[in-house]
Design a protein around this motif. Structure first.
Motif, PDB file in Angstrom:
ATOM      1  N   ASN A 188      -7.604   1.020  -4.580  1.00 42.15           N
ATOM      2  CA  ASN A 188      -8.084  -0.246  -3.969  1.00 42.15           C
ATOM      3  C   ASN A 188      -9.418  -0.199  -3.410  1.00 42.15           C
ATOM      4  N   CYS A 241      -9.848  -2.356   0.272  1.00 46.05           N
ATOM      5  CA  CYS A 241      -9.161  -1.976   1.448  1.00 46.05           C
ATOM      6  C   CYS A 241      -9.373  -0.422   1.376  1.00 46.05           C
ATOM      7  N   SER A 255      -2.292   0.782  -8.353  1.00 45.74           N
ATOM      8  CA  SER A 255      -3.291   2.022  -8.385  1.00 45.74           C
ATOM      9  C   SER A 255      -2.748   2.743  -9.715  1.00 45.74           C
ATOM     10  N   LEU A 278       0.746  -1.211   0.155  1.00 45.14           N
ATOM     11  CA  LEU A 278      -0.003  -0.144   0.004  1.00 45.14           C
ATOM     12  C   LEU A 278       0.816   1.105   0.021  1.00 45.14           C
ATOM     13  N   ALA A 292      -2.422   1.359  -3.825  1.00 44.63           N
ATOM     14  CA  ALA A 292      -1.432   0.378  -3.872  1.00 44.63           C
ATOM     15  C   ALA A 292      -0.703   0.517  -4.939  1.00 44.63           C
TER      16      ALA A 292
END
Length: 113
Positions: free
Chosen positions: A71, A74, A86, A5, A83
């Motif tokens: 994401n 999450c 992305s 992340l 993340a």
């Protein structure tokens, strides 16, 4: 599948080498620093991009990032996290697309699905 992340300590650049600074509103989910959210502010400084005009050029630097893929699985307080996979587009002050943001480094110890 889990992926690293992005946090406010992650390193991102515009396609011209400008540096992205992340100002997060996230005060709850932290990994030493705040997890980056798709709704956060991503400012760009130091972009040298110029548009050729006639015999000269006009500065047209990237100034912000708008995320197009984030994401969804999450989230922090209902906001999607970001993340390594992305996708974001760098924009000039007039909102003209300048190219994709590059994620140089993420937080490898913090993962989400």
């Amino acid at each position: 599948m889990a992926t690293a992340l992005l946090t406010t300590g992650s390193s991102l650049q515009c396609p011209h080498g400008g540096t992205v600074t992340i100002a997060s509103t996230n005060t709850q989910a932290r990994a030493g620093v705040a997890l980056a959210l798709a709704s956060d502010t991503f400012s760009i400084a130091g972009c040298p991009f110029q548009i050729p005009v006639g015999t000269g050029s006009v500065p047209h630097p990237c100034v912000q990032v708008r995320w197009t893929k984030f994401n969804q699985s999450c989230k922090v307080n209902g906001q999607p996290t970001l993340a390594l996979d992305s996708k974001g587009i760098c924009l000039a002050a007039d909102q003209a697309p300048q190219g994709p943001v590059s994620i140089v480094q993420a937080q490898p110890l913090v993962q989400g699905s």
